[in-house]
Design a protein around this motif. Structure first.
Motif, mmCIF file in Angstrom:
data_model
loop_
_atom_site.group_PDB
_atom_site.id
_atom_site.type_symbol
_atom_site.label_atom_id
_atom_site.label_comp_id
_atom_site.label_asym_id
_atom_site.label_seq_id
_atom_site.Cartn_x
_atom_site.Cartn_y
_atom_site.Cartn_z
ATOM 1 N N ALA A 180 -10.949 2.576 6.264
ATOM 2 C CA ALA A 180 -10.813 3.539 5.165
ATOM 3 C C ALA A 180 -12.151 3.770 4.470
ATOM 4 O O ALA A 180 -12.514 4.912 4.144
ATOM 5 N N GLN A 181 -12.881 2.696 4.245
ATOM 6 C CA GLN A 181 -14.178 2.824 3.584
ATOM 7 C C GLN A 181 -15.160 3.636 4.413
ATOM 8 O O GLN A 181 -15.951 4.407 3.878
ATOM 9 N N GLU A 182 -15.116 3.479 5.734
ATOM 10 C CA GLU A 182 -16.005 4.246 6.610
ATOM 11 C C GLU A 182 -15.784 5.747 6.478
ATOM 12 O O GLU A 182 -16.687 6.541 6.728
ATOM 13 N N CYS A 183 -14.561 6.126 6.079
ATOM 14 C CA CYS A 183 -14.222 7.549 5.929
ATOM 15 C C CYS A 183 -14.123 7.962 4.461
ATOM 16 O O CYS A 183 -13.609 9.042 4.156
ATOM 17 N N ASN A 184 -14.606 7.084 3.560
ATOM 18 C CA ASN A 184 -14.582 7.374 2.118
ATOM 19 C C ASN A 184 -13.180 7.697 1.608
ATOM 20 O O ASN A 184 -12.980 8.623 0.819
ATOM 21 N N MET A 185 -12.208 6.926 2.058
ATOM 22 C CA MET A 185 -10.828 7.105 1.623
ATOM 23 C C MET A 185 -10.479 6.107 0.532
ATOM 24 O O MET A 185 -10.747 4.911 0.677
ATOM 25 N N ASN A 186 -9.872 6.558 -0.517
ATOM 26 C CA ASN A 186 -9.461 5.711 -1.631
ATOM 27 C C ASN A 186 -7.998 5.298 -1.444
ATOM 28 O O ASN A 186 -7.083 5.926 -1.962
ATOM 29 N N ILE A 187 -7.798 4.246 -0.663
ATOM 30 C CA ILE A 187 -6.465 3.720 -0.380
ATOM 31 C C ILE A 187 -6.401 2.284 -0.872
ATOM 32 O O ILE A 187 -7.307 1.492 -0.616
ATOM 33 N N ASP A 188 -5.344 1.936 -1.564
ATOM 34 C CA ASP A 188 -5.188 0.592 -2.127
ATOM 35 C C ASP A 188 -4.485 -0.297 -1.100
ATOM 36 O O ASP A 188 -3.270 -0.249 -0.960
ATOM 37 N N PHE A 189 -5.250 -1.104 -0.364
ATOM 38 C CA PHE A 189 -4.695 -2.024 0.618
ATOM 39 C C PHE A 189 -4.683 -3.444 0.058
ATOM 40 O O PHE A 189 -5.645 -3.874 -0.592
ATOM 41 N N SER A 190 -3.606 -4.181 0.330
ATOM 42 C CA SER A 190 -3.542 -5.565 -0.130
ATOM 43 C C SER A 190 -2.694 -6.405 0.818
ATOM 44 O O SER A 190 -1.801 -5.893 1.501
ATOM 45 N N VAL A 191 -2.993 -7.709 0.857
ATOM 46 C CA VAL A 191 -2.250 -8.651 1.683
ATOM 47 C C VAL A 191 -1.018 -9.102 0.919
ATOM 48 O O VAL A 191 -1.124 -9.667 -0.171
ATOM 49 N N CYS A 192 0.149 -8.843 1.492
ATOM 50 C CA CYS A 192 1.389 -9.221 0.810
ATOM 51 C C CYS A 192 2.557 -9.121 1.777
ATOM 52 O O CYS A 192 2.658 -8.158 2.545
ATOM 53 N N LYS A 193 3.432 -10.106 1.769
ATOM 54 C CA LYS A 193 4.691 -10.008 2.499
ATOM 55 C C LYS A 193 5.532 -8.884 1.908
ATOM 56 O O LYS A 193 5.509 -8.642 0.704
ATOM 57 N N ALA A 194 6.313 -8.223 2.752
ATOM 58 C CA ALA A 194 7.182 -7.154 2.260
ATOM 59 C C ALA A 194 8.125 -7.661 1.177
ATOM 60 O O ALA A 194 8.392 -6.962 0.189
#
Length: 298
Positions: free
Chosen positions: A111-125
């Motif tokens: 996402a960063q390589e494409c300048n995308m502002n996406i909130d990613f996080s590690v978490c079980k569903a």
């Protein structure tokens, strides 16, 4: 055809691992005979070779009026963020979660390589926690088998706005209709006979019973697609599947790697298509009461 568990008996769900290891190993009794798998082991291949959904897949989602125009979308089991990254240009505000830290690391990098502002996080569903009525849409792409639905169904309904949508997405190859896909499955099963992700046929994606208590099933549809590959990209796609890179030991994986590549050299041209199908279920959150609590589905 893949078989799915009786979702009224979710006592069969097993995630028997320590808290320190939960992000690395998953073991579910009705999948691969309970054999553990770790998506993090295949994150590099996953990032490189599993971004394969055809344009028809994304256009179908847009035709449903979803994942665009400022909508707030939560992608459960996002992996390397394939769905959010490919649909980012349509204007939704994306959040993606996944159990595997290596998967999220790859998602953030891409996402960063494409300048995308996406909130990613590690978490079980099961541990995802946002305020009530945060999202317009929740998506589950290629992952509906993994969560404990007794926990996630009411959580998802509460996190969705009134009238919000839960979109279940799946794409699978067709081994009985496609010679290369069939030969690939034979080699996976030779080295991992417990793998249950085989013998797929066109059928509706599974909607666990728990969701019908909080959602109305609005539509279900399946359609066929031909997905283009090279020898390298199909080999990588197979290596990135649950039964191969996520489950095999390094030694077994090396043997699989050699035999599968030789099969492709003997049977596949450099460029070819593999027959797949896409299956989609669209659920709408049930009417909510004054306390923003979902009412039982009618």
């Amino acid at each position: 055809m893949k078989e799915y568990p009786d979702s009224t008996n979710t006592t069969s769900y097993v995630c028997a691992i320590s808290r320190q290891e939960w992000e690395k190993n998953i073991s579910i009794s009705f999948i691969d005979e309970g054999q553990s798998f770790d998506w993090g082991k295949t994150s590099e291949d996953y990032a490189k070779y599993r971004d394969i959904y055809p344009e028809e897949f994304y256009q179908y989602i847009l035709k449903l009026g979803l994942c665009k125009d400022g909508q707030k979308v939560l992608d459960i089991g996002t992996g390397t963020g394939v769905l959010p990254r490919n649909m980012y240009k349509y204007g939704a505000k994306w959040t993606g979660t996944d159990i595997a830290d290596n998967q999220i690391a790859q998602a953030k990098r891409l996402a960063q390589e494409c300048n995308m502002n996406i909130d990613f996080s590690v978490c079980k569903a099961e541990d995802v926690d946002f305020p009530d009525e945060t999202f317009d849409v929740i998506t589950a792409c290629q992952c509906i088998w993994y969560p404990d639905h007794k926990i996630t169904a009411p959580k998802f309904a509460k996190m969705l706005k009134s009238g919000g949508k839960f979109l279940i997405l799946y794409m699978g190859w067709l081994p009985f209709e496609d010679d290369i896909a069939g030969k690939s499955e034979e080699i996976i099963l030779k080295y991992n006979p417990k793998w249950t992700g085989c013998n797929d046929t066109v059928h509706p994606v599974w909607v666990p019973d728990e969701y019908t208590k909080y959602f109305e099933i609005e539509s279900q549809e399946e359609f066929r697609v031909d997905v283009p590959f090279t020898r390298e990209t199909w080999h990588g796609r197979m290596r990135a599947c649950r039964g191969v890179g996520a489950a095999m030991s390094p030694e077994i994986l090396r043997n699989w790697d050699e035999e599968h590549w030789q099969m492709l050299m003997d049977n596949a041209p450099e460029n070819f298509c593999v027959k797949h199908y896409i299956s989609v279920a669209l659920l709408s959150v049930a009417e909510k009461n004054d306390n923003s609590t979902p009412m039982p589905a009618k």
